[in-house]
Design a protein around this motif. Structure first.
Motif, PDB file in Angstrom:
ATOM      1  N   UNK A 137     -32.664 -30.340   1.173  1.00  0.00           N
ATOM      2  CA  UNK A 137     -31.452 -30.116   1.961  1.00  0.00           C
ATOM      3  C   UNK A 137     -31.072 -28.646   1.896  1.00  0.00           C
ATOM      4  N   UNK A 138     -31.944 -27.798   2.405  1.00  0.00           N
ATOM      5  CA  UNK A 138     -31.739 -26.354   2.298  1.00  0.00           C
ATOM      6  C   UNK A 138     -30.903 -25.759   3.440  1.00  0.00           C
ATOM      7  N   UNK A 139     -30.924 -26.378   4.588  1.00  0.00           N
ATOM      8  CA  UNK A 139     -30.209 -25.847   5.748  1.00  0.00           C
ATOM      9  C   UNK A 139     -28.955 -26.654   6.028  1.00  0.00           C
ATOM     10  N   UNK A 140     -28.021 -26.042   6.703  1.00  0.00           N
ATOM     11  CA  UNK A 140     -26.817 -26.693   7.198  1.00  0.00           C
ATOM     12  C   UNK A 140     -26.022 -27.403   6.106  1.00  0.00           C
ATOM     13  N   UNK A 141     -25.731 -26.685   5.042  1.00  0.00           N
ATOM     14  CA  UNK A 141     -24.995 -27.267   3.917  1.00  0.00           C
ATOM     15  C   UNK A 141     -23.626 -27.793   4.339  1.00  0.00           C
TER      16      UNK A 141
ATOM     17  N   UNK B  16     -29.135 -34.694  -4.276  1.00  0.00           N
ATOM     18  CA  UNK B  16     -29.506 -33.701  -3.274  1.00  0.00           C
ATOM     19  C   UNK B  16     -30.415 -32.680  -3.931  1.00  0.00           C
ATOM     20  N   UNK B  17     -31.591 -32.465  -3.346  1.00  0.00           N
ATOM     21  CA  UNK B  17     -32.444 -31.377  -3.815  1.00  0.00           C
ATOM     22  C   UNK B  17     -32.365 -30.266  -2.776  1.00  0.00           C
TER      23      UNK B  17
ATOM     24  N   UNK C 124     -24.024 -31.099   6.135  1.00  0.00           N
ATOM     25  CA  UNK C 124     -24.432 -32.122   5.176  1.00  0.00           C
ATOM     26  C   UNK C 124     -23.225 -32.646   4.405  1.00  0.00           C
ATOM     27  N   UNK C 125     -22.415 -31.755   3.887  1.00  0.00           N
ATOM     28  CA  UNK C 125     -21.253 -32.173   3.097  1.00  0.00           C
ATOM     29  C   UNK C 125     -20.228 -32.910   3.958  1.00  0.00           C
ATOM     30  N   UNK C 126     -20.173 -32.577   5.221  1.00  0.00           N
ATOM     31  CA  UNK C 126     -19.218 -33.222   6.128  1.00  0.00           C
ATOM     32  C   UNK C 126     -19.573 -34.693   6.362  1.00  0.00           C
ATOM     33  N   UNK C 127     -20.865 -35.039   6.360  1.00  0.00           N
ATOM     34  CA  UNK C 127     -21.266 -36.396   6.685  1.00  0.00           C
ATOM     35  C   UNK C 127     -21.543 -37.283   5.472  1.00  0.00           C
TER      36      UNK C 127
END
Length: 102
Positions: free
Chosen positions: A41-45, A62-63, A48-51
């Motif tokens: 999960x390197x992009x669009x942090x 999460x890696x 990611x946290x929003x969903x």
């Protein structure tokens, strides 16, 4: 991924479709324990946290190599590259699972 979760018989019975939002909404509402692994999960942090599901009964692993993501989550554990057997042992210990199979 999310499609595999949506195909679970219990999820299908609950009306979960194959979208990430539907799966995460379902995870937020079930009472059983669950584990969601988001690997690389390197992009669009921020997205990611929003969903992420808001639930106290589940766990999310999460890696990521994105250091900014680590500043926005509850607990961060930094680890180095490891062999598969070491990874299984670490995950099993964290999940309180005895005698895990690789």
């Amino acid at each position: 991924g999310f499609e595999a979760i949506a195909n679970d018989p219990v999820a299908r019975k609950a009306g979960v479709d194959k979208t990430p939002e539907s799966v995460l909404r379902w995870l937020s509402n079930i009472i059983e324990e669950w584990l969601l692994i988001l690997d690389y999960a390197d992009d669009q942090a921020d997205e990611l946290l929003r969903i992420l599901p808001l639930a106290s009964q589940g766990n999310i692993l999460i890696t990521s190599r994105n250091a900014a993501l680590g500043k926005q989550v509850q607990k961060v554990t930094s680890i180095d590259v490891m062999e598969k057997s070491e990874a299984v042992q670490l995950l099993s210990k964290a999940a309180n699972i005895q005698n895990a199979v690789e």
